[in-house]
Design a protein around this motif. Structure first.
Motif, PDB file in Angstrom:
ATOM      1  N   GLU A  42      62.843  18.183  62.582  1.00 29.33           N
ATOM      2  CA  GLU A  42      63.409  17.842  61.275  1.00 29.33           C
ATOM      3  C   GLU A  42      62.312  17.484  60.262  1.00 29.33           C
ATOM      4  O   GLU A  42      62.336  17.936  59.120  1.00 29.33           O
ATOM      5  CB  GLU A  42      64.390  16.670  61.412  1.00 29.33           C
ATOM      6  N   SER A  43      61.343  16.709  60.678  1.00 29.45           N
ATOM      7  CA  SER A  43      60.241  16.326  59.780  1.00 29.45           C
ATOM      8  C   SER A  43      59.398  17.543  59.400  1.00 29.45           C
ATOM      9  O   SER A  43      58.971  17.678  58.250  1.00 29.45           O
ATOM     10  CB  SER A  43      59.354  15.275  60.443  1.00 29.45           C
ATOM     11  N   ILE A  44      59.154  18.411  60.365  1.00 30.79           N
ATOM     12  CA  ILE A  44      58.389  19.634  60.099  1.00 30.79           C
ATOM     13  C   ILE A  44      59.127  20.495  59.083  1.00 30.79           C
ATOM     14  O   ILE A  44      58.529  20.998  58.132  1.00 30.79           O
ATOM     15  CB  ILE A  44      58.125  20.416  61.407  1.00 30.79           C
ATOM     16  N   GLN A  45      60.438  20.637  59.244  1.00 28.88           N
ATOM     17  CA  GLN A  45      61.242  21.451  58.328  1.00 28.88           C
ATOM     18  C   GLN A  45      61.233  20.864  56.919  1.00 28.88           C
ATOM     19  O   GLN A  45      61.092  21.588  55.936  1.00 28.88           O
ATOM     20  CB  GLN A  45      62.686  21.577  58.833  1.00 28.88           C
ATOM     21  N   ARG A  46      61.340  19.529  56.795  1.00 26.23           N
ATOM     22  CA  ARG A  46      61.293  18.889  55.474  1.00 26.23           C
ATOM     23  C   ARG A  46      59.950  19.136  54.788  1.00 26.23           C
ATOM     24  O   ARG A  46      59.890  19.421  53.597  1.00 26.23           O
ATOM     25  CB  ARG A  46      61.546  17.385  55.589  1.00 26.23           C
ATOM     26  N   ARG A  47      58.875  19.030  55.537  1.00 22.86           N
ATOM     27  CA  ARG A  47      57.544  19.267  54.963  1.00 22.86           C
ATOM     28  C   ARG A  47      57.408  20.721  54.518  1.00 22.86           C
ATOM     29  O   ARG A  47      56.911  21.011  53.436  1.00 22.86           O
ATOM     30  CB  ARG A  47      56.457  18.920  55.967  1.00 22.86           C
ATOM     31  N   GLN A  48      57.848  21.645  55.354  1.00 29.57           N
ATOM     32  CA  GLN A  48      57.772  23.059  55.005  1.00 29.57           C
ATOM     33  C   GLN A  48      58.603  23.359  53.757  1.00 29.57           C
ATOM     34  O   GLN A  48      58.179  24.127  52.895  1.00 29.57           O
ATOM     35  CB  GLN A  48      58.246  23.922  56.166  1.00 29.57           C
ATOM     36  N   ASP A  49      59.777  22.746  53.656  1.00 27.56           N
ATOM     37  CA  ASP A  49      60.622  22.950  52.479  1.00 27.56           C
ATOM     38  C   ASP A  49      59.927  22.456  51.211  1.00 27.56           C
ATOM     39  O   ASP A  49      59.988  23.106  50.166  1.00 27.56           O
ATOM     40  CB  ASP A  49      61.968  22.232  52.644  1.00 27.56           C
ATOM     41  N   GLY A  50      59.257  21.312  51.288  1.00 25.42           N
ATOM     42  CA  GLY A  50      58.534  20.783  50.139  1.00 25.42           C
ATOM     43  C   GLY A  50      57.387  21.678  49.717  1.00 25.42           C
ATOM     44  O   GLY A  50      57.191  21.955  48.525  1.00 25.42           O
ATOM     45  N   VAL A  51      56.631  22.167  50.679  1.00 30.49           N
ATOM     46  CA  VAL A  51      55.516  23.066  50.378  1.00 30.49           C
ATOM     47  C   VAL A  51      56.048  24.373  49.808  1.00 30.49           C
ATOM     48  O   VAL A  51      55.512  24.899  48.825  1.00 30.49           O
ATOM     49  CB  VAL A  51      54.644  23.310  51.639  1.00 30.49           C
ATOM     50  N   GLU A  52      57.121  24.883  50.383  1.00 30.46           N
ATOM     51  CA  GLU A  52      57.704  26.133  49.895  1.00 30.46           C
ATOM     52  C   GLU A  52      58.175  25.982  48.451  1.00 30.46           C
ATOM     53  O   GLU A  52      57.972  26.886  47.628  1.00 30.46           O
ATOM     54  CB  GLU A  52      58.880  26.552  50.784  1.00 30.46           C
ATOM     55  N   LEU A  53      58.746  24.847  48.116  1.00 25.84           N
ATOM     56  CA  LEU A  53      59.203  24.604  46.749  1.00 25.84           C
ATOM     57  C   LEU A  53      58.032  24.689  45.774  1.00 25.84           C
ATOM     58  O   LEU A  53      58.130  25.299  44.709  1.00 25.84           O
ATOM     59  CB  LEU A  53      59.861  23.224  46.647  1.00 25.84           C
ATOM     60  N   LEU A  54      56.916  24.097  46.143  1.00 23.85           N
ATOM     61  CA  LEU A  54      55.743  24.130  45.265  1.00 23.85           C
ATOM     62  C   LEU A  54      55.138  25.522  45.147  1.00 23.85           C
ATOM     63  O   LEU A  54      54.536  25.858  44.125  1.00 23.85           O
ATOM     64  CB  LEU A  54      54.683  23.148  45.764  1.00 23.85           C
ATOM     65  N   LEU A  55      55.286  26.329  46.178  1.00 22.11           N
ATOM     66  CA  LEU A  55      54.705  27.672  46.167  1.00 22.11           C
ATOM     67  C   LEU A  55      55.668  28.742  45.650  1.00 22.11           C
ATOM     68  O   LEU A  55      55.259  29.875  45.410  1.00 22.11           O
ATOM     69  CB  LEU A  55      54.245  28.055  47.579  1.00 22.11           C
ATOM     70  N   ASN A  56      56.920  28.374  45.462  1.00 24.39           N
ATOM     71  CA  ASN A  56      57.954  29.317  45.056  1.00 24.39           C
ATOM     72  C   ASN A  56      57.637  29.909  43.688  1.00 24.39           C
ATOM     73  O   ASN A  56      57.378  29.204  42.729  1.00 24.39           O
ATOM     74  CB  ASN A  56      59.308  28.603  45.027  1.00 24.39           C
ATOM     75  N   PHE A  57      57.690  31.218  43.589  1.00 24.70           N
ATOM     76  CA  PHE A  57      57.371  31.936  42.355  1.00 24.70           C
ATOM     77  C   PHE A  57      58.258  31.490  41.197  1.00 24.70           C
ATOM     78  O   PHE A  57      57.823  31.426  40.061  1.00 24.70           O
ATOM     79  CB  PHE A  57      57.503  33.448  42.584  1.00 24.70           C
ATOM     80  N   GLU A  58      59.512  31.160  41.474  1.00 24.02           N
ATOM     81  CA  GLU A  58      60.465  30.749  40.452  1.00 24.02           C
ATOM     82  C   GLU A  58      59.968  29.549  39.650  1.00 24.02           C
ATOM     83  O   GLU A  58      60.243  29.412  38.478  1.00 24.02           O
ATOM     84  CB  GLU A  58      61.788  30.356  41.137  1.00 24.02           C
ATOM     85  N   PHE A  59      59.255  28.664  40.314  1.00 21.40           N
ATOM     86  CA  PHE A  59      58.808  27.438  39.682  1.00 21.40           C
ATOM     87  C   PHE A  59      57.337  27.508  39.257  1.00 21.40           C
ATOM     88  O   PHE A  59      56.724  26.497  39.001  1.00 21.40           O
ATOM     89  CB  PHE A  59      58.994  26.251  40.644  1.00 21.40           C
ATOM     90  N   GLU A  60      56.802  28.717  39.175  1.00 20.79           N
ATOM     91  CA  GLU A  60      55.366  28.879  38.913  1.00 20.79           C
ATOM     92  C   GLU A  60      54.919  28.163  37.641  1.00 20.79           C
ATOM     93  O   GLU A  60      53.894  27.495  37.631  1.00 20.79           O
ATOM     94  CB  GLU A  60      55.014  30.361  38.829  1.00 20.79           C
ATOM     95  N   GLY A  61      55.686  28.254  36.574  1.00 18.88           N
ATOM     96  CA  GLY A  61      55.304  27.617  35.313  1.00 18.88           C
ATOM     97  C   GLY A  61      55.220  26.105  35.433  1.00 18.88           C
ATOM     98  O   GLY A  61      54.224  25.488  35.065  1.00 18.88           O
ATOM     99  N   SER A  62      56.263  25.492  35.986  1.00 16.61           N
ATOM    100  CA  SER A  62      56.252  24.036  36.111  1.00 16.61           C
ATOM    101  C   SER A  62      55.282  23.574  37.187  1.00 16.61           C
ATOM    102  O   SER A  62      54.651  22.530  37.053  1.00 16.61           O
ATOM    103  CB  SER A  62      57.663  23.505  36.394  1.00 16.61           C
ATOM    104  N   THR A  63      55.131  24.354  38.242  1.00 18.39           N
ATOM    105  CA  THR A  63      54.166  24.003  39.283  1.00 18.39           C
ATOM    106  C   THR A  63      52.752  24.066  38.726  1.00 18.39           C
ATOM    107  O   THR A  63      51.933  23.197  39.005  1.00 18.39           O
ATOM    108  CB  THR A  63      54.293  24.948  40.498  1.00 18.39           C
TER     109      THR A  63
END
Length: 80
Positions: A42-63
């Motif tokens: 569960e902790s690994i999945q939460r961390r991966q989700d957070g990293v994926e959010l930051l790397l997601n192309f959709e959020f490139e401008g705000s990131t």
């Protein structure tokens, strides 16, 4: 010179190859993550989700603006 060799303390290491952090706090966090890896799913999945959010192309401008802001942040743990 290979990317990551610029940090004399780490030299040419896995840490220096993975280190694309933008702040001292991020660098400290990455080091801690590597020295004490998570061991529950569960902790690994939460961390991966957070990293994926930051790397997601959709959020490139705000990131991008977030990353620029983080470059100028000092050690938050010392500030607080």
């Amino acid at each position: 010179m290979a990317k990551g060799q610029g940090h004399s303390k780490e030299g040419f290491s896995l840490f220096s190859l993975l280190d694309r952090t933008k702040s001292k706090m991020g660098r400290k966090c990455l080091r801690e993550w590597m020295l004490k890896p998570l061991n529950d799913r569960e902790s690994i999945q939460r961390r991966q989700d957070g990293v994926e959010l930051l790397l997601n192309f959709e959020f490139e401008g705000s990131t991008g603006s977030l990353l620029q802001s983080l470059e100028s942040v000092g050690a938050i743990d010392r500030i607080l």
